[in-house]
Design a protein around this motif. Structure first.
Motif, mmCIF file in Angstrom:
data_model
loop_
_atom_site.group_PDB
_atom_site.id
_atom_site.type_symbol
_atom_site.label_atom_id
_atom_site.label_comp_id
_atom_site.label_asym_id
_atom_site.label_seq_id
_atom_site.Cartn_x
_atom_site.Cartn_y
_atom_site.Cartn_z
ATOM 1 N N LEU A 176 -0.096 -1.175 10.435
ATOM 2 C CA LEU A 176 -1.420 -1.796 10.352
ATOM 3 C C LEU A 176 -2.457 -0.797 9.863
ATOM 4 O O LEU A 176 -3.290 -1.118 8.998
ATOM 5 C CB LEU A 176 -1.843 -2.332 11.724
ATOM 6 N N GLU A 177 -2.400 0.414 10.390
ATOM 7 C CA GLU A 177 -3.374 1.437 9.984
ATOM 8 C C GLU A 177 -3.193 1.822 8.530
ATOM 9 O O GLU A 177 -4.162 1.929 7.768
ATOM 10 C CB GLU A 177 -3.238 2.670 10.889
ATOM 11 N N GLU A 178 -1.934 2.009 8.103
ATOM 12 C CA GLU A 178 -1.665 2.402 6.723
ATOM 13 C C GLU A 178 -2.060 1.299 5.746
ATOM 14 O O GLU A 178 -2.692 1.552 4.719
ATOM 15 C CB GLU A 178 -0.185 2.744 6.545
ATOM 16 N N GLN A 179 -1.681 0.046 6.048
ATOM 17 C CA GLN A 179 -1.977 -1.047 5.131
ATOM 18 C C GLN A 179 -3.464 -1.341 5.100
ATOM 19 O O GLN A 179 -4.002 -1.719 4.062
ATOM 20 C CB GLN A 179 -1.178 -2.292 5.507
ATOM 21 N N SER A 180 -4.155 -1.166 6.208
ATOM 22 C CA SER A 180 -5.595 -1.385 6.224
ATOM 23 C C SER A 180 -6.304 -0.348 5.372
ATOM 24 O O SER A 180 -7.281 -0.646 4.687
ATOM 25 C CB SER A 180 -6.123 -1.337 7.662
ATOM 26 N N GLU A 181 -5.803 0.887 5.387
ATOM 27 C CA GLU A 181 -6.397 1.948 4.581
ATOM 28 C C GLU A 181 -6.290 1.641 3.094
ATOM 29 O O GLU A 181 -7.203 1.898 2.319
ATOM 30 C CB GLU A 181 -5.718 3.287 4.882
ATOM 31 N N GLN A 182 -5.129 1.098 2.689
ATOM 32 C CA GLN A 182 -4.916 0.859 1.265
ATOM 33 C C GLN A 182 -5.322 -0.545 0.842
ATOM 34 O O GLN A 182 -5.242 -0.877 -0.328
ATOM 35 C CB GLN A 182 -3.441 1.074 0.911
ATOM 36 N N ALA A 183 -5.819 -1.340 1.802
ATOM 37 C CA ALA A 183 -5.989 -2.763 1.543
ATOM 38 C C ALA A 183 -6.831 -3.050 0.317
ATOM 39 O O ALA A 183 -6.516 -3.950 -0.450
ATOM 40 C CB ALA A 183 -6.586 -3.449 2.772
ATOM 41 N N GLN A 184 -7.927 -2.329 0.105
ATOM 42 C CA GLN A 184 -8.823 -2.626 -1.006
ATOM 43 C C GLN A 184 -9.036 -1.417 -1.914
ATOM 44 O O GLN A 184 -10.081 -1.297 -2.551
ATOM 45 C CB GLN A 184 -10.152 -3.128 -0.455
ATOM 46 N N ASP A 185 -8.046 -0.536 -2.024
ATOM 47 C CA ASP A 185 -8.250 0.661 -2.837
ATOM 48 C C ASP A 185 -8.171 0.399 -4.339
ATOM 49 O O ASP A 185 -8.441 1.289 -5.146
ATOM 50 C CB ASP A 185 -7.285 1.784 -2.438
ATOM 51 N N LEU A 186 -7.836 -0.837 -4.731
ATOM 52 C CA LEU A 186 -7.868 -1.207 -6.150
ATOM 53 C C LEU A 186 -9.000 -2.197 -6.440
ATOM 54 O O LEU A 186 -9.045 -2.784 -7.526
ATOM 55 C CB LEU A 186 -6.526 -1.811 -6.572
ATOM 56 N N ALA A 187 -9.888 -2.385 -5.482
ATOM 57 C CA ALA A 187 -11.008 -3.306 -5.694
ATOM 58 C C ALA A 187 -11.820 -2.858 -6.899
ATOM 59 O O ALA A 187 -12.136 -1.672 -7.059
ATOM 60 C CB ALA A 187 -11.888 -3.358 -4.445
ATOM 61 N N GLY A 188 -12.139 -3.813 -7.764
ATOM 62 C CA GLY A 188 -12.907 -3.510 -8.970
ATOM 63 C C GLY A 188 -12.069 -3.082 -10.156
ATOM 64 O O GLY A 188 -12.590 -2.955 -11.270
#
Length: 402
Positions: A176-188
């Motif tokens: 959960l912590e890992e996926q939450s960190e990467q969840a929006q790292d490609l936004a934009g």
């Protein structure tokens, strides 16, 4: 992302693994999360709701019609305020009900109403987990954007040994912590992925093609979309459904794919060309079925346009990634392709190897970049490999900006 301060709805369904949900509730609470437990009727046969109330320090919900606060509708209130929804354990029955849109008790009703990310941690007998109906239901939920935390293989309560044991609470929290960190790292970011085979027509009933299933490309498109990117997937003929949130453009031939890619190439930030495009096509085609004749048949072939080379020549701001499916000397061929086609990176895999290449649900990749990086990813699901590739791409892009 730190889970502290996050509102987590924990759905517990009726399996023996419900006892692990107690430890999970405790550890999430210790992390600073505000945990609200929703139990099915059968879950309460295994663990008392009072146990979860003591561990979470919040009321436990078991009945849609038990409104604990008259000023609120409980299942809507929980659905709205959840930062994420976690189902652990998720039984085959619960997974089937969600996939079927059934909302006949508190947990499934709240699930239908929430817009929060939903993580599903299945737990069941090994044969149940492999049943076609369960597989179909999980595939449907995956296509809708639900995220799965795969069960472990090991000794099960029923006496069998195999895959189906609920992942340990510590591992669930780490995921959960890992996926939450990467969840929006490609936004934009705008990401273009090509996938699948192409078909080069001989006559109305025959064509040349290859063994590509498109699974790797579709996994990359899905992973990029989940991480916030605006994704265009240009796909050759496959049996796969378009991932949620992805714009799919269907093509047939290598020329079709070339034109589709060039039409959107200039506006992309990341381009991942994982499609297995035909290198040759028949010089002549027939508009009528070719009849069988005595002796051998010779079909003259001509080169198709090298799409990846063309993109490398036209590259401006795009981060361009190719794929090299090889049978021998894979790294050497991959490095040659990386330099010759002016790529930023290339993913090399050996087709024909167990658990890798075409048709398989798993893959094994070596990621090479123009700076000399050589990162090997051992055999894993194509979904996990996709995220690992995206991690490397983002790291390389950040390094280029420094």
């Amino acid at each position: 992302m730190n889970l502290a301060g996050k509102t987590i709805c924990l759905g517990v369904s009726g399996g023996i693994a419900a006892y692990k949900a107690c430890a999970l509730t405790s550890k999430l609470t210790q992390k600073g999360a505000d945990v609200h437990v929703i139990m099915t009727q059968h879950a309460a046969e295994f663990v008392s709701p009072l146990t979860f109330q003591a561990l979470s320090r919040n009321p436990v919900y078991t009945d849609t019609f038990d409104e604990k606060h008259p000023e609120k509708i409980a299942h809507i209130d929980l659905a709205d305020k959840a930062d994420l929804f976690l189902l652990a354990p998720a039984t085959a029955n619960l997974i089937g009900k969600i996939a079927g849109g059934i909302a006949d008790e508190m947990l499934t009703t709240t699930l239908l109403a929430t817009e929060a990310p939903v993580y599903i941690a299945p737990a069941m007998n090994v044969h149940m987990y492999a049943h076609p109906a369960v597989i179909r239901n999980m595939q449907q939920l995956d296509a809708w954007g639900y995220r799965f935390i795969e069960p472990e293989a090991g000794y099960l309560a029923c006496g069998y040994v195999g895959k189906g044991r609920l992942e340990e609470p510590e591992s669930i929290i780490r995921i959960l912590e890992e996926q939450s960190e990467q969840a929006q790292d490609l936004a934009g970011k705008r990401v273009l992925v090509t996938a699948g085979p192409t078909q080069e027509t001989v006559d109305p009933v025959r064509f040349f093609t290859n063994h590509s299933s498109g699974k790797m490309g579709y996994s990359l498109a899905e992973a990029a979309a989940k991480r916030g990117a605006s994704v265009t997937l240009i796909s050759g003929p496959t049996q796969l459904a378009a991932p949620a949130g992805v714009k799919r453009v269907d093509v047939v031939s290598a020329e079709d794919m070339l034109q589709a890619v060039l039409s959107v190439y200039d506006e992309q930030d990341i381009v991942i060309k994982s499609a297995a495009v035909a290198d040759y096509r028949p010089v002549q085609t027939s508009d009528k079925k070719m009849k069988k004749q005595a002796g051998n048949l010779i079909i003259e072939m001509e080169r198709t346009t090298d799409i990846l080379f063309t993109l490398g020549q036209r590259k401006q701001h795009q981060f361009l990634v190719g794929f090299a499916a090889e049978t021998d000397d894979a790294i050497a061929y991959g490095l040659g392709k990386l330099e010759r086609k002016h790529l930023d990176a290339i993913c090399v895999n050996t087709v024909g190897k167990d658990g890798a290449g075409f048709q398989s649900d798993t893959n094994e990749i070596t990621y090479l970049n123009k700076e000399g990086k050589n990162q090997h990813f051992p055999s894993n699901t194509k979904q996990q490999i996709a995220h690992q590739i995206l991690n490397e791409i983002l790291a390389d892009m950040e390094a280029d900006e420094v």
